[in-house]
Design a protein around this motif. Sequence first.
Motif, PDB file in Angstrom:
ATOM      1  N   LEU A   2       0.950  -1.113   0.175  1.00  0.00           N
ATOM      2  CA  LEU A   2      -0.179  -0.197  -0.271  1.00  0.00           C
ATOM      3  C   LEU A   2       0.895   1.091   0.008  1.00  0.00           C
ATOM      4  CD1 LEU A   2      -2.814   1.168   0.637  1.00  0.00           C
ATOM      5  CD2 LEU A   2      -3.118   0.875   2.822  1.00  0.00           C
ATOM      6  N   ARG A   3       2.006   1.222   0.993  1.00  0.00           N
ATOM      7  CA  ARG A   3       3.200   2.894   0.730  1.00  0.00           C
ATOM      8  C   ARG A   3       3.150   2.591  -0.562  1.00  0.00           C
ATOM      9  NH1 ARG A   3       4.175   4.863   5.867  1.00  0.00           N
ATOM     10  NH2 ARG A   3       3.267   4.011   7.337  1.00  0.00           N
ATOM     11  N   ARG A   4       3.779   1.400  -1.371  1.00  0.00           N
ATOM     12  CA  ARG A   4       4.528   1.672  -3.073  1.00  0.00           C
ATOM     13  C   ARG A   4       3.291   1.986  -3.331  1.00  0.00           C
ATOM     14  NH1 ARG A   4       7.077  -2.936  -6.171  1.00  0.00           N
ATOM     15  NH2 ARG A   4       7.857  -1.955  -7.829  1.00  0.00           N
ATOM     16  N   ALA A   5       2.207   1.564  -3.141  1.00  0.00           N
ATOM     17  CA  ALA A   5       1.399   1.859  -4.389  1.00  0.00           C
ATOM     18  C   ALA A   5       1.564   3.790  -4.543  1.00  0.00           C
ATOM     19  CB  ALA A   5       0.185   1.763  -4.218  1.00  0.00           C
ATOM     20  N   LEU A   6       0.838   4.386  -2.639  1.00  0.00           N
ATOM     21  CA  LEU A   6       0.373   5.706  -2.527  1.00  0.00           C
ATOM     22  C   LEU A   6       1.506   6.086  -3.301  1.00  0.00           C
ATOM     23  CD1 LEU A   6      -0.797   5.351   1.318  1.00  0.00           C
ATOM     24  CD2 LEU A   6      -2.015   5.861  -0.817  1.00  0.00           C
ATOM     25  N   ARG A   7       2.870   5.970  -3.021  1.00  0.00           N
ATOM     26  CA  ARG A   7       3.943   6.942  -3.912  1.00  0.00           C
ATOM     27  C   ARG A   7       4.120   7.052  -4.746  1.00  0.00           C
ATOM     28  NH1 ARG A   7       7.224   4.303   0.714  1.00  0.00           N
ATOM     29  NH2 ARG A   7       7.482   5.364   2.467  1.00  0.00           N
ATOM     30  N   LEU A   8       3.641   5.963  -5.451  1.00  0.00           N
ATOM     31  CA  LEU A   8       3.513   6.102  -6.871  1.00  0.00           C
ATOM     32  C   LEU A   8       2.204   6.667  -7.948  1.00  0.00           C
ATOM     33  CD1 LEU A   8       4.692   2.248  -7.884  1.00  0.00           C
ATOM     34  CD2 LEU A   8       6.153   3.767  -7.990  1.00  0.00           C
ATOM     35  N   GLY A   9       1.519   6.705  -7.110  1.00  0.00           N
ATOM     36  CA  GLY A   9       0.608   8.101  -7.399  1.00  0.00           C
ATOM     37  C   GLY A   9      -0.122   6.622  -7.883  1.00  0.00           C
ATOM     38  N   LEU A  10      -1.121   7.618  -9.019  1.00  0.00           N
ATOM     39  CA  LEU A  10      -1.934   7.201  -9.703  1.00  0.00           C
ATOM     40  C   LEU A  10      -1.549   6.412 -11.209  1.00  0.00           C
ATOM     41  CD1 LEU A  10      -5.765   8.702  -8.710  1.00  0.00           C
ATOM     42  CD2 LEU A  10      -4.510   6.686  -7.345  1.00  0.00           C
ATOM     43  N   GLY A  11      -2.780   5.865 -12.485  1.00  0.00           N
ATOM     44  CA  GLY A  11      -2.780   5.475 -13.424  1.00  0.00           C
ATOM     45  C   GLY A  11      -3.253   6.202 -14.271  1.00  0.00           C
ATOM     46  N   SER A 209     -18.792   3.150  -2.386  1.00  0.00           N
ATOM     47  CA  SER A 209     -17.938   2.231  -1.515  1.00  0.00           C
ATOM     48  C   SER A 209     -17.941   1.186  -2.210  1.00  0.00           C
ATOM     49  CB  SER A 209     -18.420   2.045   0.281  1.00  0.00           C
ATOM     50  OG  SER A 209     -18.812   3.469   0.608  1.00  0.00           O
ATOM     51  N   ASN A 210     -16.523   0.552  -2.381  1.00  0.00           N
ATOM     52  CA  ASN A 210     -15.491  -0.415  -2.139  1.00  0.00           C
ATOM     53  C   ASN A 210     -14.762  -1.008  -1.435  1.00  0.00           C
ATOM     54  OD1 ASN A 210     -15.522  -3.190  -4.837  1.00  0.00           O
ATOM     55  ND2 ASN A 210     -14.794  -1.627  -5.921  1.00  0.00           N
ATOM     56  N   HIS A 211     -15.165  -2.402  -1.061  1.00  0.00           N
ATOM     57  CA  HIS A 211     -14.178  -2.456  -0.548  1.00  0.00           C
ATOM     58  C   HIS A 211     -13.332  -3.618  -0.659  1.00  0.00           C
ATOM     59  CE1 HIS A 211     -16.651  -1.327   3.377  1.00  0.00           C
ATOM     60  NE2 HIS A 211     -17.940  -1.479   2.644  1.00  0.00           N
ATOM     61  N   MET A 212     -11.918  -3.318  -0.208  1.00  0.00           N
ATOM     62  CA  MET A 212     -10.944  -4.364  -1.235  1.00  0.00           C
ATOM     63  C   MET A 212      -9.969  -5.168  -0.174  1.00  0.00           C
ATOM     64  SD  MET A 212      -8.835  -1.780  -3.758  1.00  0.00           S
ATOM     65  CE  MET A 212      -8.006  -3.188  -4.607  1.00  0.00           C
ATOM     66  N   ILE A 216      -1.302  -8.136   0.342  1.00  0.00           N
ATOM     67  CA  ILE A 216      -0.314  -8.642   1.683  1.00  0.00           C
ATOM     68  C   ILE A 216      -1.519  -8.228   2.955  1.00  0.00           C
ATOM     69  CG2 ILE A 216       1.835  -7.761   1.025  1.00  0.00           C
ATOM     70  CD1 ILE A 216       0.768  -4.987   2.738  1.00  0.00           C
ATOM     71  N   GLY A 217      -2.440  -8.260   2.519  1.00  0.00           N
ATOM     72  CA  GLY A 217      -4.102  -8.229   3.286  1.00  0.00           C
ATOM     73  C   GLY A 217      -4.683  -6.769   3.895  1.00  0.00           C
ATOM     74  N   GLU A 218      -4.126  -6.017   3.571  1.00  0.00           N
ATOM     75  CA  GLU A 218      -4.634  -5.057   4.104  1.00  0.00           C
ATOM     76  C   GLU A 218      -5.854  -4.443   3.610  1.00  0.00           C
ATOM     77  OE1 GLU A 218      -1.065  -1.184   5.043  1.00  0.00           O
ATOM     78  OE2 GLU A 218      -0.297  -2.498   3.097  1.00  0.00           O
ATOM     79  N   LYS A 219      -6.845  -3.925   4.343  1.00  0.00           N
ATOM     80  CA  LYS A 219      -8.160  -4.043   3.976  1.00  0.00           C
ATOM     81  C   LYS A 219      -7.826  -2.124   3.563  1.00  0.00           C
ATOM     82  CE  LYS A 219     -10.291  -7.609   5.889  1.00  0.00           C
ATOM     83  NZ  LYS A 219     -11.580  -8.810   6.594  1.00  0.00           N
ATOM     84  N   VAL A 220      -8.993  -2.088   2.781  1.00  0.00           N
ATOM     85  CA  VAL A 220      -9.172  -0.649   2.742  1.00  0.00           C
ATOM     86  C   VAL A 220     -10.409  -0.469   1.638  1.00  0.00           C
ATOM     87  CG1 VAL A 220      -6.505  -0.026   2.600  1.00  0.00           C
ATOM     88  CG2 VAL A 220      -8.561  -0.617  -0.434  1.00  0.00           C
TER      89      VAL A 220
END
Length: 524
Positions: A2-11, A209-212, A216-220
């Motif tokens: 999740l942290r890596r995705a946050l640093r990379l931003g969006l598509g 809302s969309n739960h996913m 690594i098992g983190e729920k967002v």
Amino acid sequence: MLRRALRLGLGPGLLGRGLGAHREGSTLDWHGKVSEIKKKIQSVLPGGAWSPLCDTSHLPPEHSDVVIVGGGVLGLSVAYWLKRLEKRQGAIRVLVVERDHTYSQASTVLSVGGIRQQFSLPENIQLSLFSVEFLRNINEGAKVCLMSPEQLRKKFPWMNTEGVALASYGLENEGWFDPWCLLQGLRRKVQSMGVLFCHGEVTRFVSSSNHMETAIGEKVTLKRIHEVHVKVDHSQEYQPVECAIVVNAAGAWSGRIAELAGIGKGPSGTLQGTKLPVEPRKRYVYLWHCPQGPGLEAPLVADPSGAYFRREGLGNNYLGGCSPAEVSSVGSGCRGEDRDRVSLSSQASLAGPVLVLMSRSPLALTWGLLPPSTTYQADRLKRPARPGSDVCPGQRKPCPHLCPQEEEPDPGNLEVDHDFFQEKVWPHLAQRVPAFETLKVRRAWAGYYDYNTFDQNGVVGPHPLVVNMYFATGFSGHGLQQAPAVGRAVAEMMLEGHFQTINLSPFLFSRFYLGEKAQEHCII
């Protein structure tokens, strides 16, 4: 992950993917369902579909691709660049919602209208350079001359250089402009481009809302705003506006708008529970007269104490003020003998350059922000390593001089505290310019900073969980001067999914959760 995705931003950008103002397969919240049911009932009642006696010209449209909350210069800049960069004329429908249609309390028009390049972060320098080019149609580097106390005394004999070790003098592309003219010019331009305006207040968002779960098992929980409720000015009516994207450019009140969207309403320490740390801070501006004061050659002067002043017109009038000091993560509240502070004003003047006075060793040189030459270019700057929150700037050792935060003025009103000038501003002015001992205050007003309590820097780009809310806020006093560049950056992110002209990734919302400050040392 999740942290890596946050640093990379969006598509790819939402608008770039052709997302319009329509609902997808997700389910609206309960209030949204009720709203839909009410609409259907009203449509079949007598007079529900059309009423010739009901004037709806003051209401916003029922559909808009983009709803921009805040009609100040930042919001207008986003609107301008969206229309400027759209692939086909009229392809993007943009609505700007502004609750203060007179702009009587707007930060834009209550600002002194400064623009400067003297920042510590390369991104801020690049933003200001782009904005200067936008305003003056030039393209130059950020050029600053470093002056010794002796050089200062020669050039400005009216100045007392006691306690000054070095000064940074802007050679070009700095100054001030008329904020009202910029605001009105942008407003007229975007209206001619087809942007719609509404005088009202955003009171609610309808979202799904969309739960996913991450790898690594983190729920967002991802949320998407489908509808913005706008309460019409001086009325109990409200109009739901279906939209694809919401831009939060509400300035000092953007924190409240974020809360309406559910941002920060989650467990502490989680991304869902991370708030937008932007709040209103009241700042005073004073206008005084001094017959024996500095002449037409006077630049805008930023004192190490945090006080600043500049000329206003040709009649020996001056504008200035000072912000309350506070303890920041770089020790900007440190007041001991070993403290090194650069306090730069955002109130600069195109009619005269900016002069920044530095006590002891200059922070910019100590941290390697400036090469030993007399000029620097923005693209050559490298981000410095930042010390922790308990060290003296430049010393990289524990700071024994940290002091408690001074009491901030009550932001609940725009009343002016004249004692603040007498006690906090005037002594510093008179010490630096002896002629100011006989000044006379003629006028004063107050305005709001959209103050980012995390690192005093802007918030630009999308929210990682409320995926179609974008930010253009939190600039803590330098948003007006950087608005043209910020508007383009937000538009690029929406249309293309990434920054193109200037990489503003350090200003993404995700840094609040990651704890990665984009600390700007040159603030007032």
